[in-house]
Write a protein that holds these residues in place. Sequence first.
Motif, short mmCIF file in Angstrom:
data_model
loop_
_atom_site.label_atom_id
_atom_site.label_comp_id
_atom_site.label_asym_id
_atom_site.label_seq_id
_atom_site.Cartn_x
_atom_site.Cartn_y
_atom_site.Cartn_z
N GLY A 219 -2.31 51.88 -49.52
CA GLY A 219 -2.81 50.55 -49.85
C GLY A 219 -1.89 49.69 -50.70
O GLY A 219 -1.60 48.55 -50.34
N PRO A 220 -1.41 50.21 -51.84
CA PRO A 220 -0.55 49.37 -52.69
C PRO A 220 0.74 48.95 -52.00
O PRO A 220 1.20 47.81 -52.17
CB PRO A 220 -0.24 50.27 -53.89
N VAL A 221 1.31 49.84 -51.22
CA VAL A 221 2.56 49.51 -50.51
C VAL A 221 2.29 48.44 -49.46
O VAL A 221 3.05 47.48 -49.32
CB VAL A 221 3.17 50.78 -49.87
N LYS A 222 1.18 48.58 -48.75
CA LYS A 222 0.82 47.62 -47.72
C LYS A 222 0.60 46.23 -48.34
O LYS A 222 1.04 45.22 -47.78
CB LYS A 222 -0.43 48.07 -46.97
N GLU A 223 -0.05 46.19 -49.50
CA GLU A 223 -0.29 44.91 -50.17
C GLU A 223 1.01 44.24 -50.57
O GLU A 223 1.16 43.02 -50.42
CB GLU A 223 -1.18 45.12 -51.39
N LYS A 224 1.96 45.03 -51.08
CA LYS A 224 3.26 44.46 -51.47
C LYS A 224 3.99 43.89 -50.26
O LYS A 224 4.56 42.80 -50.34
CB LYS A 224 4.13 45.53 -52.15
N VAL A 225 3.98 44.63 -49.16
CA VAL A 225 4.67 44.17 -47.95
C VAL A 225 4.01 42.89 -47.44
O VAL A 225 4.69 41.92 -47.09
CB VAL A 225 4.68 45.27 -46.86
N GLU A 226 2.68 42.87 -47.41
CA GLU A 226 1.97 41.67 -46.94
C GLU A 226 2.25 40.47 -47.84
O GLU A 226 2.36 39.34 -47.36
CB GLU A 226 0.47 41.95 -46.84
N ALA A 227 2.39 40.71 -49.15
CA ALA A 227 2.71 39.62 -50.07
C ALA A 227 4.10 39.06 -49.77
O ALA A 227 4.31 37.84 -49.77
CB ALA A 227 2.62 40.09 -51.51
#
Length: 129
Positions: free
Chosen positions: A45-53
């Motif tokens: 989750g945290p990695v996905k959020e950073k990439v999406e940002a």
Amino acid sequence: MVKEAEKFAKEDKEQRDAIDTKNQADSILYQTEKQLKELGDKVPGPVKEKVEAKVKELKDAISGGSTQAIKDAMAALNQEVMQLGQSIYSQPGQPNADPASASAPGSSRSTRKTADGDDVIEADFTNSK
């Protein structure tokens, strides 16, 4: 005509660089979004959020039109995508997740447990001079 071409050569080069940068950014966006979709729930989750940002930042930079802002946003996105790859391949159950456990190419190695629980590594050794 030659003088006029020379006069506008710098502007033409800057315009070409801007177009090439925008095309490259569009390509990176497409590849990143495709990768996120294919990996789905495998991405933490945290990695996905950073990439999406970072994807959103790159989209904003493209709409802004500044070539340098696009280049900076692409570099930031590439950095996060590398983190994404590292997090995927470091998850348990993935092949080659532990590089220390892989044997060197061309070597013959096996590991076994002794009766008292110690690990014994058997290997072929050749001395080449």
